[in-house]
Scaffold this motif. Structure first.
Motif: not given
Length: 166
Positions: A109-111, A147, A149, A157-159
């Motif tokens: 994820t982006t984080d 979704f 990124k 990397v996904v959001d």
């Protein structure tokens, strides 16, 4: 030849005519690309065969492959997968990816949370969907800019939206 050095491009579905042509279901969304290839591996064969002629018929590709000269020979090839050497892949445009390059990539994820690896890609008419697995969990993530990124050589990397990863 190792499986990493060749790329699946289609599967023979049937014979076509009496002179050894085969009908191929392409693994690409652009059958014309398959009709442009010049050499091919038949299944697990280690030597390349020349493509003597090719044409596109609707969503299928007709191929005349070196050494396949009659209907009986082409009938025996039903279900055989066709591969090209990896160096024969056509370059893609910006934002396009080969499916085999995405498989097994880790997804974050982006984080920075690791959510799994790409285990499959469901090809759909509107957009593809990444199947991301980790342990016994599976997530389906549409392969769209909203979704996805970043796609890098070593990760995606996904959001995700709320509930997508539940």
């Amino acid at each position: 030849m190792s499986g990493k050095n060749k790329v699946l491009v289609g599967e023979i579905t049937s014979a076509h005519g009496i002179r050894g042509m085969v009908k191929v279901y392409p693994s690409t969304d652009t059958p014309e690309r398959l009709a442009e290839i010049e050499r091919i591996y038949l299944g697990e064969e280690s030597s390349l065969r020349e493509i003597e002629s090719s044409s596109v018929q609707k969503s299928m590709v007709l191929l005349k492959i070196e050494g396949i000269d009659d209907r009986n020979a082409s009938e025996r090839l039903r279900g055989v997968k066709l591969y090209i050497p990896i160096e024969d892949r056509k370059p893609l445009e910006e934002g396009q990816y080969f499916i085999e390059d995405l498989l097994e990539l880790p997804v974050f994820t982006t984080d920075g949370k690791h959510i799994g690896e790409v285990s499959d890609i469901m090809t759909q008419h509107v957009n593809d969907i990444l199947v991301v697995r980790k342990d016994d969990k599976e997530h389906l993530i549409p392969f769209v800019r909203a979704f996805i990124k970043k796609v890098e050589e070593d990760r995606i990397v996904v959001d995700p939206i709320e509930g997508m990863l539940s």
